[in-house]
Design a protein around this motif. Structure first.
Motif, PDB file in Angstrom:
ATOM      1  N   THR B  41       0.654  -1.061   0.047  1.00  0.00           N
ATOM      2  CA  THR B  41      -0.047  -0.072   0.052  1.00  0.00           C
ATOM      3  C   THR B  41       0.913   1.168  -0.005  1.00  0.00           C
ATOM      4  O   THR B  41       0.663   2.209  -0.676  1.00  0.00           O
ATOM      5  CB  THR B  41      -0.896  -0.092   1.329  1.00  0.00           C
ATOM      6  N   GLU B  81      -7.157   0.818  -0.881  1.00  0.00           N
ATOM      7  CA  GLU B  81      -7.215  -0.220  -0.030  1.00  0.00           C
ATOM      8  C   GLU B  81      -8.776  -0.292   0.396  1.00  0.00           C
ATOM      9  O   GLU B  81      -9.443  -1.006   0.180  1.00  0.00           O
ATOM     10  CB  GLU B  81      -6.378  -0.475   1.233  1.00  0.00           C
ATOM     11  N   ASP B 157      -5.261  -1.372  -5.429  1.00  0.00           N
ATOM     12  CA  ASP B 157      -4.868  -1.916  -4.222  1.00  0.00           C
ATOM     13  C   ASP B 157      -5.701  -3.044  -3.841  1.00  0.00           C
ATOM     14  O   ASP B 157      -6.924  -2.774  -3.246  1.00  0.00           O
ATOM     15  CB  ASP B 157      -4.609  -0.808  -3.152  1.00  0.00           C
ATOM     16  N   GLU B 158      -5.281  -4.387  -3.882  1.00  0.00           N
ATOM     17  CA  GLU B 158      -6.245  -5.372  -3.605  1.00  0.00           C
ATOM     18  C   GLU B 158      -7.666  -5.326  -4.194  1.00  0.00           C
ATOM     19  O   GLU B 158      -8.428  -5.377  -3.478  1.00  0.00           O
ATOM     20  CB  GLU B 158      -6.155  -5.579  -2.010  1.00  0.00           C
TER      21      GLU B 158
HETATM   22 MG   LIG Z   1      -2.121  -2.725   1.904  1.00  0.00          MG
END
Ligand SMILES: [Mg+2]
Ligand SMILES: Nc1ncnc2c1ncn2[C@@H]1O[C@H](COP(=O)(O)OP(=O)(O)OP(=O)(O)O)[C@@H](O)[C@H]1O
Lengths: 258, 330
Positions: B41, B81, B157-158
């Motif tokens: 991140t 995130e 991010d993810e």
């Molecule tokens: Mg992260």
């Protein structure tokens, strides 16, 4: 410009899509209406008594009695301490809590555009309040004839006064994710700005003068008398700019530790 | 398209990312793989201009994130995130707002909203408040938001966190479909995810890059090897050849070279300490040995920390793929 308007529009929208705007407007109009009514009633009774007495008293005037009392007194105190912090508390704190700060700061916007946009949004809600006040006062025109010029001075003073506090409140909102903390800090800060001029009553040193110069009421007073003094204009405009500058500093620092 | 050079980010005394370098080519999908707290991140936040680097430089499409942040931000779509939603806004209103601040021309805005709504399968929730959406839908609105201005670069991010297996497959397809026209960097701690969506992987752990390569290559060499990092000054091609001849060494990979210095990542059988041999090889050839250290953690240890299960596999009917993954994990 388009960016600024996008942010300002979003802020204004947020106020009117949450209870905040309605709460602020409701509380304000009730209080404003009440004070207006009671001050006017006193005025009416006073003038009757004067007429009955018929003595050589100078004719009292609407402006002096009602409008000035209204602005100088309780109304501005309520505005400053109770309502303006409610308007500013969410400006940055909410973005930090929801994580949308990350959206704003990774969009092709400058920090200044965001700051101006937010201030304009808050000013938008505030202008509704100003409008409400002057609607009340407009009633006076139906029953008497107050001079319009001092009224305009009052309006300008009221707008600048609000702008200055909103700008500072925005800054104070940028330190926390918690809106309640933002409110309390702004409340305390505005209270301090309000009472600073008490210093002048017990200290006539240079420091005392400077401190009382910084006080809000010192500069607001002339407007309520219908006088627009350039030094007061400069004071309020500087406070607005300083608030924006401090906010920019705080946002810059925020980036290091999100 | 994206050049990260010697990036270090400190939060006060803690180093979140140390000396990370990698490049992403135009049109490539790069996976950023690492366990929790690895610094994924943090790195993405620096690339998107959200936080400034402590040291090092990051360039996107040739623009430095510190010197020309607006140019960089115009070209990036970013899914943080946690999707950055305004809970009291309706989805379509939210996308319109994001479109405006990202600089989508007024005339195109409606088309763009329609297009991303369709791509991210959120057309059915367009009139819902974002605060009332389920986690999966929030994630998808976040993805739609990142694509609203049709950016050259997407930083995700993810992106599949919180989605159900069917949505994960759809999102992966979507991301794969972006390759070519868009450059994509996505982070994940799920090992099979990268092999399914990414062309290249950067493995990061403890704030450092520990491996770079194609996903299948990485999984193949994951067992039983120890990694040694070596920095030397000299003709890099010759050094590489010489190192490869050292006994016990199975693979030598060359990393970025700057001012005549080359860094090599050397994989060797675990039971053998090859460091003394490596040092001798370099010194005897009259090259300058600048650094030699064990990377501390073997790839295997890092992969053990990664999530190796894939939610979608329970439903996947592709059994051959399943056994392939199964064997690489044992
Ligand atoms: Mg992260
Ligand atoms: N704002 C911050 N202040 C202090 N330390 C931080 C901050 N943000 C991250 N860190 C630290 O930096 C390191 C890397 O964090 P980062 O969030 O980049 O990891 P990650 O790879 O994204 O992990 P995850 O898979 O859990 O999302 C962690 O040790 C974390 O504690």
């Amino acid at each position: 410009m388009r960016n600024i308007m996008a942010i300002a529009g979003k802020e204004l929208r947020a106020y009117f899509h949450s209870p905040i705007a309605y709460l602020v407007l409701a509380i304000y109009s009730i209080l404003c209406g009440f004070f207006f009514y009671s001050i006017t009633a006193t005025f009416v009774i006073e003038s009757f008594r004067l007429q009955m007495g018929g003595g050589g008293m100078p004719p009292i005037n609407l402006n002096e009695m009602i409008i000035r009392q209204l602005f100088q007194g309780i109304l501005t105190v309520i505005m400053a301490l109770g309502l303006l912090p409610v308007i500013t508390m969410r400006l940055y704190a909410e973005e930090k809590r929801t994580g949308t700060m990350e959206l704003l700061l990774t969009s092709p916007l400058t920090d200044l555009q965001i700051i101006i946009g937010k201030l304009l949004g808050a000013m938008g809600l505030y202008m509704v309040i100003v409008l409400l006040t002057f609607l009340d006062i407009g009633l006076l025109f139906l029953y008497g004839n107050p001079e319009p010029k001092p009224l305009i001075a009052n309006a300008i003073g009221y707008i600048l006064f609000g702008g200055a506090l909103l700008s500072l409140g925005m800054w104070l909102s940028s330190f926390t994710k918690n809106q309640i903390i933002a409110f309390v800090v702004a409340f305390a800060f505005f209270l301090l700005l309000y009472v600073l001029d008490w210093v002048s009553s017990f200290s006539s040193t240079a420091v005392g003068k400077v401190v009382s110069y910084l006080a809000l009421p010192t500069h607001f007073e002339n407007f309520t008398k219908g006088v627009i003094d350039s030094s007061d204009l400069i004071y309020f405009l500087s406070v607005i700019v300083i608030g924006m500058f401090l906010t920019a500093r705080s946002v810059e620092a925020m980036k290091g530790r999100p | 398209m994206i050049e990260v050079e010697r990036l270090t980010k400190r939060y006060g005394p803690t180093r979140a990312v140390t000396d990370v370098s990698f490049r992403v080519e135009k049109g490539e999908v790069l996976g950023f793989l690492g366990p929790n707290g690895a610094g994924k991140t943090t790195t993405m936040r620096v690339i998107t201009g959200y936080i400034p680097p402590t040291e090092g430089t990051v360039r996107v499409a040739g623009f430095d994130v510190v010197d020309q942040p607006l140019e960089v931000k115009r070209r990036i779509g970013y899914l943080p995130e946690t999707p950055p939603l305004y809970p009291d806004m309706v989805v379509s209103e939210y996308l319109a707002f994001v479109g405006r601040i990202k600089g989508v021309p007024r005339a195109d805005l409606k088309n763009r909203i329609n297009e991303v709504s369709e791509k991210c399968a959120i057309a059915d929730v367009r009139e819902k408040q974002t605060g009332h959406l389920s986690k999966g839908y929030r994630q998808r609105v976040g993805l739609a938001q990142a694509m609203i201005h049709n950016p050259e670069v997407l930083v995700l991010d993810e992106p599949t966190a919180g989605l159900d297996p069917k949505q994960i497959i759809e999102t992966r397809e979507l991301i794969k479909g972006l390759a070519g026209q868009h450059t994509v960097v996505l982070s994940t701690h799920i090992l099979p995810e990268v092999s399914k969506t990414c062309e290249r992987v950067v493995v990061i752990s403890g704030g450092k890059v520990v491996a770079v390569g194609k996903p299948d290559e990485l999984t193949r060499r994951l067992q039983g090897f120890e990694t040694v990092l070596l920095m030397a000054e000299g003709p890099s091609g010759e050094i590489k050849e010489r190192l490869e001849r050292v006994g016990g060494v199975s693979l030598v990979e060359q990393h970025e070279t700057s001012d005549g210095r080359a860094t090599f990542e050397i994989h060797a059988a675990k039971e053998q300490d090859v460091r003394a041999e490596l040092a001798r090889a370099v010194v005897e050839s009259q090259w300058k040995l600048l650094e030699l250290r064990s990377s501390g953690m073997s790839l295997e240890d890092i992969f053990l920390k990664l999530t190796t299960e894939d939610l979608t596999e329970q439903k996947s009917e592709d059994t051959s793929q399943k056994s392939e993954n199964g064997s690489s994990q044992t």
